[in-house]
Design a protein around this motif. Structure first.
Motif, PDB file in Angstrom:
ATOM      1  N   VAL A 291       0.843  -1.202   0.000  1.00 45.71           N
ATOM      2  CA  VAL A 291       0.000   0.000   0.000  1.00 45.71           C
ATOM      3  C   VAL A 291       0.875   1.248   0.000  1.00 45.71           C
ATOM      4  O   VAL A 291       0.666   2.163  -0.782  1.00 45.71           O
ATOM      5  CB  VAL A 291      -0.959   0.006   1.209  1.00 45.71           C
ATOM      6  CG1 VAL A 291      -1.701   1.329   1.310  1.00 45.71           C
ATOM      7  CG2 VAL A 291      -1.929  -1.151   1.121  1.00 45.71           C
ATOM      8  N   SER A 292       1.865   1.259   0.855  1.00 42.37           N
ATOM      9  CA  SER A 292       2.764   2.410   0.939  1.00 42.37           C
ATOM     10  C   SER A 292       3.456   2.667  -0.394  1.00 42.37           C
ATOM     11  O   SER A 292       3.492   3.794  -0.889  1.00 42.37           O
ATOM     12  CB  SER A 292       3.803   2.130   2.024  1.00 42.37           C
ATOM     13  OG  SER A 292       4.329   3.296   2.536  1.00 42.37           O
TER      14      SER A 292
ATOM     15  N   THR B 233       2.530   1.684  -3.381  1.00 42.65           N
ATOM     16  CA  THR B 233       1.545   2.038  -4.407  1.00 42.65           C
ATOM     17  C   THR B 233       1.172   3.504  -4.309  1.00 42.65           C
ATOM     18  O   THR B 233       1.120   4.212  -5.316  1.00 42.65           O
ATOM     19  CB  THR B 233       0.289   1.164  -4.268  1.00 42.65           C
ATOM     20  OG1 THR B 233       0.658  -0.198  -4.446  1.00 42.65           O
ATOM     21  CG2 THR B 233      -0.757   1.540  -5.308  1.00 42.65           C
ATOM     22  N   VAL B 234       0.928   3.974  -3.101  1.00 44.41           N
ATOM     23  CA  VAL B 234       0.560   5.379  -2.904  1.00 44.41           C
ATOM     24  C   VAL B 234       1.705   6.291  -3.331  1.00 44.41           C
ATOM     25  O   VAL B 234       1.496   7.292  -4.013  1.00 44.41           O
ATOM     26  CB  VAL B 234       0.165   5.638  -1.432  1.00 44.41           C
ATOM     27  CG1 VAL B 234       0.027   7.124  -1.155  1.00 44.41           C
ATOM     28  CG2 VAL B 234      -1.126   4.907  -1.106  1.00 44.41           C
ATOM     29  N   GLU B 235       2.936   5.947  -2.965  1.00 49.26           N
ATOM     30  CA  GLU B 235       4.082   6.782  -3.305  1.00 49.26           C
ATOM     31  C   GLU B 235       4.310   6.881  -4.807  1.00 49.26           C
ATOM     32  O   GLU B 235       4.667   7.925  -5.317  1.00 49.26           O
ATOM     33  CB  GLU B 235       5.358   6.227  -2.667  1.00 49.26           C
ATOM     34  CG  GLU B 235       5.461   6.509  -1.203  1.00 49.26           C
ATOM     35  CD  GLU B 235       6.743   5.958  -0.618  1.00 49.26           C
ATOM     36  OE1 GLU B 235       7.488   5.254  -1.310  1.00 49.26           O
ATOM     37  OE2 GLU B 235       6.994   6.260   0.548  1.00 49.26           O
ATOM     38  N   HIS B 236       4.142   5.794  -5.494  1.00 48.55           N
ATOM     39  CA  HIS B 236       4.466   5.760  -6.927  1.00 48.55           C
ATOM     40  C   HIS B 236       3.249   5.902  -7.828  1.00 48.55           C
ATOM     41  O   HIS B 236       3.391   5.928  -9.045  1.00 48.55           O
ATOM     42  CB  HIS B 236       5.214   4.465  -7.254  1.00 48.55           C
ATOM     43  CG  HIS B 236       6.507   4.351  -6.498  1.00 48.55           C
ATOM     44  ND1 HIS B 236       7.603   5.140  -6.771  1.00 48.55           N
ATOM     45  CD2 HIS B 236       6.850   3.590  -5.449  1.00 48.55           C
ATOM     46  CE1 HIS B 236       8.573   4.842  -5.943  1.00 48.55           C
ATOM     47  NE2 HIS B 236       8.147   3.911  -5.115  1.00 48.55           N
ATOM     48  N   GLY B 237       2.096   5.993  -7.244  1.00 47.75           N
ATOM     49  CA  GLY B 237       0.877   6.139  -8.026  1.00 47.75           C
ATOM     50  C   GLY B 237       0.424   4.807  -8.593  1.00 47.75           C
ATOM     51  O   GLY B 237       1.209   3.880  -8.762  1.00 47.75           O
ATOM     52  N   ALA B 238      -0.824   4.698  -8.858  1.00 51.10           N
ATOM     53  CA  ALA B 238      -1.384   3.468  -9.411  1.00 51.10           C
ATOM     54  C   ALA B 238      -2.549   3.838 -10.310  1.00 51.10           C
ATOM     55  O   ALA B 238      -3.249   4.818 -10.073  1.00 51.10           O
ATOM     56  CB  ALA B 238      -1.863   2.543  -8.295  1.00 51.10           C
ATOM     57  N   ARG B 239      -2.733   3.070 -11.333  1.00 48.99           N
ATOM     58  CA  ARG B 239      -3.881   3.258 -12.215  1.00 48.99           C
ATOM     59  C   ARG B 239      -5.125   2.792 -11.464  1.00 48.99           C
ATOM     60  O   ARG B 239      -5.104   1.760 -10.809  1.00 48.99           O
ATOM     61  CB  ARG B 239      -3.698   2.455 -13.490  1.00 48.99           C
ATOM     62  CG  ARG B 239      -4.787   2.665 -14.496  1.00 48.99           C
ATOM     63  CD  ARG B 239      -4.406   2.009 -15.826  1.00 48.99           C
ATOM     64  NE  ARG B 239      -5.500   2.065 -16.760  1.00 48.99           N
ATOM     65  CZ  ARG B 239      -5.784   3.130 -17.505  1.00 48.99           C
ATOM     66  NH1 ARG B 239      -5.051   4.205 -17.419  1.00 48.99           N
ATOM     67  NH2 ARG B 239      -6.793   3.119 -18.339  1.00 48.99           N
ATOM     68  N   VAL B 240      -6.180   3.571 -11.531  1.00 46.44           N
ATOM     69  CA  VAL B 240      -7.439   3.222 -10.882  1.00 46.44           C
ATOM     70  C   VAL B 240      -8.461   2.963 -11.967  1.00 46.44           C
ATOM     71  O   VAL B 240      -8.632   3.793 -12.863  1.00 46.44           O
ATOM     72  CB  VAL B 240      -7.922   4.373  -9.955  1.00 46.44           C
ATOM     73  CG1 VAL B 240      -9.260   4.029  -9.339  1.00 46.44           C
ATOM     74  CG2 VAL B 240      -6.881   4.670  -8.897  1.00 46.44           C
ATOM     75  N   GLU B 241      -9.111   1.826 -11.900  1.00 47.15           N
ATOM     76  CA  GLU B 241     -10.126   1.467 -12.890  1.00 47.15           C
ATOM     77  C   GLU B 241     -11.407   1.036 -12.186  1.00 47.15           C
ATOM     78  O   GLU B 241     -11.346   0.402 -11.140  1.00 47.15           O
ATOM     79  CB  GLU B 241      -9.649   0.314 -13.773  1.00 47.15           C
ATOM     80  CG  GLU B 241      -8.437   0.633 -14.600  1.00 47.15           C
ATOM     81  CD  GLU B 241      -7.962  -0.545 -15.428  1.00 47.15           C
ATOM     82  OE1 GLU B 241      -7.157  -0.317 -16.325  1.00 47.15           O
ATOM     83  OE2 GLU B 241      -8.396  -1.695 -15.192  1.00 47.15           O
ATOM     84  N   ALA B 242     -12.526   1.395 -12.765  1.00 48.21           N
ATOM     85  CA  ALA B 242     -13.829   0.939 -12.286  1.00 48.21           C
ATOM     86  C   ALA B 242     -14.480   0.176 -13.427  1.00 48.21           C
ATOM     87  O   ALA B 242     -14.611   0.707 -14.538  1.00 48.21           O
ATOM     88  CB  ALA B 242     -14.693   2.111 -11.863  1.00 48.21           C
ATOM     89  N   LEU B 243     -14.837  -1.070 -13.182  1.00 50.51           N
ATOM     90  CA  LEU B 243     -15.468  -1.901 -14.203  1.00 50.51           C
ATOM     91  C   LEU B 243     -16.926  -2.118 -13.863  1.00 50.51           C
ATOM     92  O   LEU B 243     -17.279  -2.358 -12.706  1.00 50.51           O
ATOM     93  CB  LEU B 243     -14.766  -3.263 -14.305  1.00 50.51           C
ATOM     94  CG  LEU B 243     -13.267  -3.218 -14.610  1.00 50.51           C
ATOM     95  CD1 LEU B 243     -12.701  -4.634 -14.639  1.00 50.51           C
ATOM     96  CD2 LEU B 243     -13.002  -2.505 -15.913  1.00 50.51           C
ATOM     97  N   GLY B 244     -17.777  -2.049 -14.870  1.00 44.51           N
ATOM     98  CA  GLY B 244     -19.191  -2.315 -14.682  1.00 44.51           C
ATOM     99  C   GLY B 244     -19.445  -3.808 -14.589  1.00 44.51           C
ATOM    100  O   GLY B 244     -18.557  -4.627 -14.853  1.00 44.51           O
ATOM    101  N   PRO B 245     -20.676  -4.196 -14.269  1.00 47.99           N
ATOM    102  CA  PRO B 245     -21.017  -5.613 -14.125  1.00 47.99           C
ATOM    103  C   PRO B 245     -20.752  -6.435 -15.395  1.00 47.99           C
ATOM    104  O   PRO B 245     -20.441  -7.615 -15.316  1.00 47.99           O
ATOM    105  CB  PRO B 245     -22.511  -5.601 -13.801  1.00 47.99           C
ATOM    106  CG  PRO B 245     -22.775  -4.239 -13.257  1.00 47.99           C
ATOM    107  CD  PRO B 245     -21.791  -3.332 -13.932  1.00 47.99           C
ATOM    108  N   ASP B 246     -20.823  -5.780 -16.550  1.00 44.05           N
ATOM    109  CA  ASP B 246     -20.573  -6.501 -17.803  1.00 44.05           C
ATOM    110  C   ASP B 246     -19.099  -6.468 -18.214  1.00 44.05           C
ATOM    111  O   ASP B 246     -18.732  -6.936 -19.284  1.00 44.05           O
ATOM    112  CB  ASP B 246     -21.439  -5.923 -18.924  1.00 44.05           C
ATOM    113  CG  ASP B 246     -21.124  -4.471 -19.230  1.00 44.05           C
ATOM    114  OD1 ASP B 246     -20.277  -3.872 -18.524  1.00 44.05           O
ATOM    115  OD2 ASP B 246     -21.721  -3.925 -20.169  1.00 44.05           O
ATOM    116  N   GLY B 247     -18.232  -5.895 -17.365  1.00 45.00           N
ATOM    117  CA  GLY B 247     -16.810  -5.864 -17.652  1.00 45.00           C
ATOM    118  C   GLY B 247     -16.336  -4.634 -18.401  1.00 45.00           C
ATOM    119  O   GLY B 247     -15.143  -4.494 -18.641  1.00 45.00           O
ATOM    120  N   THR B 248     -17.238  -3.740 -18.769  1.00 44.46           N
ATOM    121  CA  THR B 248     -16.809  -2.536 -19.456  1.00 44.46           C
ATOM    122  C   THR B 248     -16.140  -1.561 -18.479  1.00 44.46           C
ATOM    123  O   THR B 248     -16.509  -1.488 -17.310  1.00 44.46           O
ATOM    124  CB  THR B 248     -17.976  -1.817 -20.159  1.00 44.46           C
ATOM    125  OG1 THR B 248     -18.958  -1.469 -19.159  1.00 44.46           O
ATOM    126  CG2 THR B 248     -18.620  -2.675 -21.206  1.00 44.46           C
TER     127      THR B 248
END
Length: 70
Positions: free
Chosen positions: A46-47, A49-64
């Motif tokens: 966690v530490s 990831t926060v320091e170096h940044g991370a891609r954030v993705e939200a997927l819908g129920p159908d995977g989109t």
């Protein structure tokens, strides 16, 4: 802490440790400090990831992908 002026982003993440060590037990205190540093530098995903940044993705129920950023 998140404040309105920083768009709801967390500005500081603080972790603190409270332990009762025997007075004058410098060996244990040094070992504890080393363990805390190693935890942050090597083992805490966690530490890092926060320091170096991370891609954030939200997927819908159908995977989109509904959101992707970072």
């Amino acid at each position: 802490m998140s404040r309105p002026e920083n768009d709801g982003r967390v500005g500081v993440v603080r972790v603190s440790y409270e332990l009762d060590l025997a007075e004058g037990d410098t060996r244990t205190a040094e070992a504890l400090e080393r363990a805390i540093r190693l935890t942050h530098e090597k083992y805490c995903t966690v530490s890092r990831t926060v320091e170096h940044g991370a891609r954030v993705e939200a997927l819908g129920p159908d995977g989109t992908t509904l959101f992707a950023g970072g």
